[in-house]
Design an enzyme around this catalytic site. Structure first.
Site, PDB file in Angstrom:
ATOM      1  CG  LEU A  36      32.489  36.774  24.901  1.00 58.71           C
ATOM      2  CD1 LEU A  36      31.199  37.033  24.135  1.00 58.71           C
ATOM      3  CD2 LEU A  36      33.445  35.903  24.123  1.00 58.71           C
ATOM      4  CG  HIS A  37      35.018  35.522  29.511  1.00 51.11           C
ATOM      5  ND1 HIS A  37      35.683  35.824  28.348  1.00 51.11           N
ATOM      6  CD2 HIS A  37      35.294  34.224  29.782  1.00 51.11           C
ATOM      7  CE1 HIS A  37      36.336  34.747  27.935  1.00 51.11           C
ATOM      8  NE2 HIS A  37      36.117  33.767  28.789  1.00 51.11           N
ATOM      9  CE  LYS A  38      30.534  43.703  34.224  1.00 49.07           C
ATOM     10  NZ  LYS A  38      29.113  43.902  34.167  1.00 49.07           N
TER      11      LYS A  38
END
Length: 191
Positions: A36-38
């Site tokens: 998700l962060h990427k």
């Protein structure tokens, strides 16, 4: 005694917090991990507004029962894994609270100062207890694309506690501990 912090987590609310404060979070938080962060850092669009929100570095353990998701456990994952992405997410999305374990690096600390964001350390090893603070799963996003451990979970919490270890004033308990540990190690090496 814990300071109560309710969603939305505005800049003015988080700027009142300082390193060492025990905080009790209530309201909407989002949980997500590496994929998700990427995705967000690379320009992916969040299906929900992250402004004045909290991101919990967690892939909750959930079960589907009676056509609803139920959280069994929700322990924090090691936050430093998100260091390459977190500053950009804070700056573009105006996230105000990060929850995880182990702290974050210098780039994130600086973004917290510039944008008004705090890092709250949740207790590792207490996943079931922390999961009990989640009242309900509102929605899950990217379940098919990322899988359950990496999806974006929209949660409602009541009384999720942690300690502020990075604040909006540039203070970092993690930096203090590293510096203190280096000094202690140097003294031991001299003996």
């Amino acid at each position: 005694m814990a300071k109560n912090l309710e969603y939305p987590f505005t800049s003015s609310k988080v700027r009142e917090l300082k390193v060492g404060d025990l905080v009790s979070l209530s309201g909407r938080i989002l949980a997500g991990r590496d994929r998700l962060h990427k995705f967000l850092a690379e320009g992916g669009k969040s299906p929900i507004d992250l402004k004045d929100g909290a991101i919990y570095h967690c892939g909750p353990i959930v079960v589907r029962k009676d056509s609803a998701w139920h959280v069994v456990a929700a322990g924090p994952t090691t936050s430093i894994r998100e260091e390459p992405y977190m500053a950009g997410i804070i700056e573009r999305q105006h996230v105000r609270v990060i929850i995880g374990k182990g702290g974050m690096g210098e780039t994130t600390r600086q973004a917290c100062v510039r944008q008004g964001c705090v890092y709250i350390h949740a207790v590792g090893g207490a996943a079931v207890l922390l999961g009990q603070k989640i009242q309900r799963v509102e929605r899950v996003h990217f379940l098919r694309e990322f899988g359950p451990a990496e999806a974006l979970w929209e949660l409602t919490v009541q009384g999720l506690e942690g300690v502020v270890t990075m604040d909006t004033h540039g203070r970092s308990l993690h930096r203090r501990i590293r510096a203190s540990s280096k000094r202690a190690l140097a003294r031991l090496a001299e003996d």
